[in-house]
Every structure is written in C-alpha cells, then in structure tokens.
Design a protein around this motif. Structure first.
Motif, PDB file in Angstrom:
ATOM      1  N   MET A 212       0.819  -1.203   0.000  1.00 43.32           N
ATOM      2  CA  MET A 212       0.000   0.000   0.000  1.00 43.32           C
ATOM      3  C   MET A 212       0.860   1.264   0.000  1.00 43.32           C
ATOM      4  O   MET A 212       0.496   2.280  -0.593  1.00 43.32           O
ATOM      5  CB  MET A 212      -0.930   0.001   1.210  1.00 43.32           C
ATOM      6  CG  MET A 212      -2.016  -1.065   1.176  1.00 43.32           C
ATOM      7  SD  MET A 212      -3.135  -0.917  -0.247  1.00 43.32           S
ATOM      8  CE  MET A 212      -2.478  -2.208  -1.332  1.00 43.32           C
ATOM      9  N   SER A 213       2.018   1.199   0.658  1.00 44.98           N
ATOM     10  CA  SER A 213       2.921   2.352   0.663  1.00 44.98           C
ATOM     11  C   SER A 213       3.458   2.611  -0.742  1.00 44.98           C
ATOM     12  O   SER A 213       3.588   3.776  -1.167  1.00 44.98           O
ATOM     13  CB  SER A 213       4.075   2.107   1.632  1.00 44.98           C
ATOM     14  OG  SER A 213       3.612   2.033   2.963  1.00 44.98           O
ATOM     15  N   LYS A 214       3.777   1.559  -1.481  1.00 46.72           N
ATOM     16  CA  LYS A 214       4.246   1.731  -2.862  1.00 46.72           C
ATOM     17  C   LYS A 214       3.145   2.319  -3.739  1.00 46.72           C
ATOM     18  O   LYS A 214       3.407   3.203  -4.567  1.00 46.72           O
ATOM     19  CB  LYS A 214       4.717   0.387  -3.415  1.00 46.72           C
ATOM     20  CG  LYS A 214       5.959  -0.164  -2.720  1.00 46.72           C
ATOM     21  CD  LYS A 214       6.371  -1.510  -3.297  1.00 46.72           C
ATOM     22  CE  LYS A 214       7.597  -2.060  -2.593  1.00 46.72           C
ATOM     23  NZ  LYS A 214       7.998  -3.399  -3.116  1.00 46.72           N
ATOM     24  N   ILE A 215       1.930   1.828  -3.569  1.00 46.88           N
ATOM     25  CA  ILE A 215       0.819   2.371  -4.353  1.00 46.88           C
ATOM     26  C   ILE A 215       0.577   3.831  -3.993  1.00 46.88           C
ATOM     27  O   ILE A 215       0.305   4.678  -4.867  1.00 46.88           O
ATOM     28  CB  ILE A 215      -0.445   1.525  -4.110  1.00 46.88           C
ATOM     29  CG1 ILE A 215      -0.274   0.134  -4.755  1.00 46.88           C
ATOM     30  CG2 ILE A 215      -1.691   2.215  -4.654  1.00 46.88           C
ATOM     31  CD1 ILE A 215      -1.422  -0.813  -4.501  1.00 46.88           C
ATOM     32  N   ALA A 216       0.688   4.180  -2.704  1.00 46.41           N
ATOM     33  CA  ALA A 216       0.505   5.561  -2.282  1.00 46.41           C
ATOM     34  C   ALA A 216       1.576   6.465  -2.886  1.00 46.41           C
ATOM     35  O   ALA A 216       1.292   7.619  -3.242  1.00 46.41           O
ATOM     36  CB  ALA A 216       0.531   5.643  -0.758  1.00 46.41           C
ATOM     37  N   ASN A 217       2.795   5.978  -3.029  1.00 45.19           N
ATOM     38  CA  ASN A 217       3.854   6.783  -3.646  1.00 45.19           C
ATOM     39  C   ASN A 217       3.560   7.056  -5.114  1.00 45.19           C
ATOM     40  O   ASN A 217       3.832   8.158  -5.620  1.00 45.19           O
ATOM     41  CB  ASN A 217       5.204   6.068  -3.509  1.00 45.19           C
ATOM     42  CG  ASN A 217       5.729   6.116  -2.084  1.00 45.19           C
ATOM     43  OD1 ASN A 217       5.418   7.042  -1.323  1.00 45.19           O
ATOM     44  ND2 ASN A 217       6.524   5.128  -1.715  1.00 45.19           N
ATOM     45  N   ILE A 218       3.007   6.065  -5.811  1.00 43.66           N
ATOM     46  CA  ILE A 218       2.613   6.287  -7.212  1.00 43.66           C
ATOM     47  C   ILE A 218       1.514   7.344  -7.275  1.00 43.66           C
ATOM     48  O   ILE A 218       1.525   8.234  -8.141  1.00 43.66           O
ATOM     49  CB  ILE A 218       2.146   4.970  -7.848  1.00 43.66           C
ATOM     50  CG1 ILE A 218       3.288   3.947  -7.859  1.00 43.66           C
ATOM     51  CG2 ILE A 218       1.634   5.203  -9.257  1.00 43.66           C
ATOM     52  CD1 ILE A 218       2.874   2.570  -8.337  1.00 43.66           C
ATOM     53  N   GLN A 219       0.556   7.260  -6.374  1.00 44.58           N
ATOM     54  CA  GLN A 219      -0.521   8.240  -6.335  1.00 44.58           C
ATOM     55  C   GLN A 219       0.009   9.642  -6.027  1.00 44.58           C
ATOM     56  O   GLN A 219      -0.477  10.635  -6.560  1.00 44.58           O
ATOM     57  CB  GLN A 219      -1.562   7.822  -5.297  1.00 44.58           C
ATOM     58  CG  GLN A 219      -2.279   6.527  -5.626  1.00 44.58           C
ATOM     59  CD  GLN A 219      -3.233   6.094  -4.528  1.00 44.58           C
ATOM     60  OE1 GLN A 219      -3.306   6.710  -3.464  1.00 44.58           O
ATOM     61  NE2 GLN A 219      -3.978   5.022  -4.768  1.00 44.58           N
ATOM     62  N   ARG A 220       1.022   9.707  -5.150  1.00 40.20           N
ATOM     63  CA  ARG A 220       1.605  11.005  -4.818  1.00 40.20           C
ATOM     64  C   ARG A 220       2.222  11.667  -6.063  1.00 40.20           C
ATOM     65  O   ARG A 220       2.001  12.852  -6.333  1.00 40.20           O
ATOM     66  CB  ARG A 220       2.671  10.823  -3.739  1.00 40.20           C
ATOM     67  CG  ARG A 220       3.315  12.128  -3.283  1.00 40.20           C
ATOM     68  CD  ARG A 220       4.671  11.848  -2.650  1.00 40.20           C
ATOM     69  NE  ARG A 220       4.545  10.966  -1.500  1.00 40.20           N
ATOM     70  CZ  ARG A 220       4.424  11.402  -0.245  1.00 40.20           C
ATOM     71  NH1 ARG A 220       4.422  12.690   0.008  1.00 40.20           N
ATOM     72  NH2 ARG A 220       4.324  10.528   0.744  1.00 40.20           N
ATOM     73  N   LEU A 221       3.010  10.896  -6.806  1.00 39.88           N
ATOM     74  CA  LEU A 221       3.638  11.439  -8.007  1.00 39.88           C
ATOM     75  C   LEU A 221       2.598  11.886  -9.023  1.00 39.88           C
ATOM     76  O   LEU A 221       2.717  12.953  -9.631  1.00 39.88           O
ATOM     77  CB  LEU A 221       4.573  10.392  -8.619  1.00 39.88           C
ATOM     78  CG  LEU A 221       5.806  10.008  -7.788  1.00 39.88           C
ATOM     79  CD1 LEU A 221       6.574   8.880  -8.464  1.00 39.88           C
ATOM     80  CD2 LEU A 221       6.702  11.207  -7.566  1.00 39.88           C
ATOM     81  N   ALA A 222       1.572  11.068  -9.212  1.00 42.34           N
ATOM     82  CA  ALA A 222       0.521  11.423 -10.162  1.00 42.34           C
ATOM     83  C   ALA A 222      -0.234  12.671  -9.702  1.00 42.34           C
ATOM     84  O   ALA A 222      -0.641  13.498 -10.527  1.00 42.34           O
ATOM     85  CB  ALA A 222      -0.441  10.247 -10.340  1.00 42.34           C
ATOM     86  N   SER A 223      -0.425  12.813  -8.395  1.00 45.45           N
ATOM     87  CA  SER A 223      -1.132  13.988  -7.874  1.00 45.45           C
ATOM     88  C   SER A 223      -0.341  15.257  -8.122  1.00 45.45           C
ATOM     89  O   SER A 223      -0.890  16.288  -8.534  1.00 45.45           O
ATOM     90  CB  SER A 223      -1.392  13.814  -6.371  1.00 45.45           C
ATOM     91  OG  SER A 223      -2.223  12.700  -6.128  1.00 45.45           O
ATOM     92  N   PHE A 224       0.966  15.212  -7.863  1.00 47.71           N
ATOM     93  CA  PHE A 224       1.799  16.379  -8.112  1.00 47.71           C
ATOM     94  C   PHE A 224       1.771  16.757  -9.586  1.00 47.71           C
ATOM     95  O   PHE A 224       1.684  17.941  -9.933  1.00 47.71           O
ATOM     96  CB  PHE A 224       3.234  16.102  -7.667  1.00 47.71           C
ATOM     97  CG  PHE A 224       3.391  16.028  -6.174  1.00 47.71           C
ATOM     98  CD1 PHE A 224       2.428  16.559  -5.325  1.00 47.71           C
ATOM     99  CD2 PHE A 224       4.495  15.403  -5.614  1.00 47.71           C
ATOM    100  CE1 PHE A 224       2.573  16.485  -3.947  1.00 47.71           C
ATOM    101  CE2 PHE A 224       4.648  15.336  -4.236  1.00 47.71           C
ATOM    102  CZ  PHE A 224       3.685  15.870  -3.402  1.00 47.71           C
ATOM    103  N   ALA A 225       1.849  15.755 -10.458  1.00 50.58           N
ATOM    104  CA  ALA A 225       1.836  16.031 -11.888  1.00 50.58           C
ATOM    105  C   ALA A 225       0.472  16.533 -12.353  1.00 50.58           C
ATOM    106  O   ALA A 225       0.396  17.341 -13.288  1.00 50.58           O
ATOM    107  CB  ALA A 225       2.229  14.777 -12.673  1.00 50.58           C
ATOM    108  N   GLY A 226      -0.581  16.062 -11.717  1.00 51.49           N
ATOM    109  CA  GLY A 226      -1.930  16.451 -12.126  1.00 51.49           C
ATOM    110  C   GLY A 226      -2.475  17.673 -11.429  1.00 51.49           C
ATOM    111  O   GLY A 226      -3.633  18.047 -11.639  1.00 51.49           O
ATOM    112  N   GLY A 227      -1.668  18.324 -10.578  1.00 48.48           N
ATOM    113  CA  GLY A 227      -2.117  19.554  -9.940  1.00 48.48           C
ATOM    114  C   GLY A 227      -3.043  19.368  -8.770  1.00 48.48           C
ATOM    115  O   GLY A 227      -3.726  20.316  -8.363  1.00 48.48           O
ATOM    116  N   ALA A 228      -3.100  18.167  -8.190  1.00 49.56           N
ATOM    117  CA  ALA A 228      -3.973  17.923  -7.043  1.00 49.56           C
ATOM    118  C   ALA A 228      -3.204  18.128  -5.747  1.00 49.56           C
ATOM    119  O   ALA A 228      -1.974  17.997  -5.711  1.00 49.56           O
ATOM    120  CB  ALA A 228      -4.543  16.506  -7.088  1.00 49.56           C
ATOM    121  N   GLU A 229      -3.924  18.461  -4.704  1.00 48.38           N
ATOM    122  CA  GLU A 229      -3.328  18.541  -3.371  1.00 48.38           C
ATOM    123  C   GLU A 229      -3.233  17.123  -2.812  1.00 48.38           C
ATOM    124  O   GLU A 229      -4.227  16.401  -2.760  1.00 48.38           O
ATOM    125  CB  GLU A 229      -4.185  19.403  -2.447  1.00 48.38           C
ATOM    126  CG  GLU A 229      -4.055  20.891  -2.697  1.00 48.38           C
ATOM    127  CD  GLU A 229      -2.721  21.442  -2.225  1.00 48.38           C
ATOM    128  OE1 GLU A 229      -2.079  20.792  -1.382  1.00 48.38           O
ATOM    129  OE2 GLU A 229      -2.330  22.512  -2.707  1.00 48.38           O
TER     130      GLU A 229
END
Length: 383
Positions: A212-229
C-alpha cells in the motif's frame, strides 16, 4: 392395675385428632388453620417447642448499573441551496471518510458531503468499475464542486493493459497504474475542479502495508503532476513505536480505537480524526460563511492575473506567483547587486560597484565587509 394397663394400651394405638375449626363468614365456610396431629411420642414425652418463625426481610432492590449513554445527536441543519458540494470518490475507505465528513460538517449549512464511494473498486479492475469513465460522467452532470479521492486498498492485483497482463507493482504495472490516475486527474483539471487526494494509512499486515505504501507513492507522483493537493496521512496513524496501531489519540487527545479488526478500515474515531485533518486542507478551497475572511488575491493588478489560473494549489500556482513577482525563487539572480542598498534611486547606476568603492565604504555600512575606511582616518589623509 389391669385397668391402668388397659388404658395405656389403648393410648398406644389411639391417635388424638383435633378437628379443624370451621367458621361461617357471610355464608361461606372457611377452614381455620389446621392444628398439628399429635402422635404417641408427643403424649409420652410432650410436644416439641415450636420452631421460631424466621421473619423474611424485604429484599433491597438495587438500581440498575449505569450505562454509557451516547451523546445526543446534533441538530440537522438544512443545507443552503448554493452550498459547496464536496464529493468523496474512492473505495470503502472513501465511504468511511464520507460518513465522518457528514458528521464533521453536520452543522455547516454551506457545505454538503456527497458519498461517491464504491466498495471493492480501484484503478486496476476497470472491468468491475471504471473510475475514469465515472468521473467523466460526474463532471458532465456538474454534480460536485470539490473532489476528495481516497482509493487503492483493492489495487494490489494484476492489471490488464494493451492486451498484456502485468504483475502487481512491476515496472510496467507502475507505469500503467500511474497513467490511469493521470487520465483521471486530467479530466478534473480540464473541468477546473479542485482535487484533494488522500494517501493510504499503515496496515496491520506487514507485506500488505508495504504494498500500500508503494501504491501511495505512485498516487503522490501522479497527484503532483496532475495539480492535485496530496494529503499524506501515514504517520498520523502510527503508534508510539512507529508501527501499526489499532489505537491512538482521537481529535480530543483521548486514547481511542482508530482501526477496525481487519487492520485496514477506520473505526468511527479514526474516521473522525481523518476528517479533521482533511478539513484543514479543505479550508484552502472552501470558506464557510462568516468563519473565515477572504484572502487577498496576490495576482491582482499583475500580468499573471490574466493567465490561466486553475482553482487548485500546487506547482502551477507557485509559478503564477513568480510571474507576478510576489514570490522570487532562490535560484533567481538579482539584476543589480545594489538593488537593496540604492532602492531610493530612480535609476540604478550604469556600472556595478568597483573594488575601490568597497574598500572606501565607511565603517558601519552594510557593504563595508569589515575593510571599510574609518571616517576620521579619511579626514586626516585629506589634510
């Protein structure tokens, strides 16, 4: 003598009965209390003394043990017609969060929480539920103003992309998974919908928690790239030893149960704590009536004010502030080294300071650097 013996023998075999006493009361025959039948033993040795009647004391009725009462329900507040619509998208974690947000904003008439969570869903099994398609439909229907996303606990499984089946958390899987989240956020960004993406908490099982931590890191990168908080909550739900804990301090600082028995989902106190953390980020986009003053626009009156201004915070907003001059990056080199010293001049000097200027600077001036000439010494030299 014979008469006495005969009388005794008769007494051995004859039992003396005392007939019950009959009484007449209003035409009804009542039987009085029957006396005890005497036996030969009683005649020879006398009747035993009657046993004392034990008085029965009335039993004290103990009051029922006090039970913990639930707090009275909060009064239902009718939401305003133009209330901000906060939609929560995701899996069963999002469902727990939406219920907590409903409790948190129960008395706020200007914000309504919309539960859009779907159990057992994720970004891997589009055949079960396609989140990219669903968010497009919600945007087209204009059903919300602010999006909150919490998802991922069902995504540790094979992913099918381009006719291939990708192993969980492999490099190809990571790329395909991030691409789906990027497409999801791109639709929200194009629709100018603010997005808050919540990370995943620690899990009770070590191997599952690591995934789950690895999946959360992928989500973090995608959020930064997509302009989400992106709101990271991992450390908020760790124990004192830095590991998973079912219990922890609630919003009032009291030790309470944070997680359910499955070691994945939130208990009520844990969901309420999560809602409180989220509410601090929501303040960046939502300001309840009469609770917060409107922030001044730092781009007003600048060239950046006419540029595209997404309604979210992030790297894009920082760049706009740089264009407006409100924020100066530390990597930027000043046009003149004397901008601050000569700020009162209408025009900066044509040439920079020379080494002679620095040496002759009077002691105490900021640009003397410890080598400036003393004013007294300068006067003596002139004489």
């Amino acid at each position: 003598m014979r008469r006495w013996v005969l009388t005794l023998l008769i007494g051995l075999f004859v039992l003396v009965d005392i007939a019950p006493v009959l009484a007449q009361d209003n035409g009804a025959v009542q039987v009085a209390q029957a006396q005890k039948r005497r036996t030969l033993f009683d005649l020879l040795f006398g009747e035993p003394e009657p046993e004392p009647v034990q008085e029965q004391k009335p039993q004290k009725r103990t009051a029922p043990a006090a039970t913990a009462a639930l707090p009275p329900p909060k009064p239902q507040v009718e939401k305003a017609a133009d209330a901000t619509r906060l939609a929560v998208f995701g899996d069963s974690l999002a469902i727990d969060l939406s219920k907590a947000l409903e409790r948190y904003y129960a008395e706020d008439a200007n914000l309504v929480v919309i539960n859009q969570g779907v159990s057992s869903s994720g970004f891997v099994r589009a055949d079960y539920f396609d989140w990219n398609k669903a968010i497009g439909e919600q945007i087209a229907a204009n059903s919300f103003d602010l999006a909150v996303v919490m998802i991922g606990i069902n995504d540790r499984q094979e992913l099918s992309a381009n006719g291939e089946t990708l192993a969980p958390l492999s490099d190809a899987w990571n790329s395909a998974y991030q691409a789906r989240i990027t497409d999801f956020l791109a639709q929200l960004r194009a629709a100018r919908k603010p997005v808050i993406w919540l990370g995943l908490p620690p899990m009770s099982k070590t191997e599952y928690s690591a995934a789950m931590s690895k999946i959360a890191n992928i989500q973090r990168l995608a959020s930064f790239a997509g302009g989400a908080e992106y709101l990271d909550i991992y450390e908020r739900f760790l124990g004192e030893d830095g590991k998973y804990s079912s219990y922890g301090p609630d919003v009032n600082g009291q030790n309470a149960r944070m997680r359910k028995d499955d070691g994945i989902h939130f208990a009520a106190a844990g969901a309420d704590k999560l809602a409180f953390y989220l509410s601090q980020t929501v303040k960046s986009f939502y300001r309840g009536a009469g609770t917060t003053l409107a922030a001044a626009d730092p781009l007003a009156g600048t060239d950046a004010a006419a540029m595209l201004r997404p309604p979210y915070q992030g790297l894009g907003q920082t760049r706009l502030l740089e264009v407006a001059g409100a924020v100066i990056p530390i990597s930027r080199v000043a046009v003149r080294a004397d901008d601050l010293l000569l700020a009162g001049r209408a025009q900066p000097p044509a040439a920079p300071f020379t080494l002679e200027d620095l040496v002759n600077a009077p002691v105490g001036r900021v640009d003397a650097f410890g080598v400036g000439a003393a004013p007294v010494a300068a006067e003596n030299v002139g004489r």
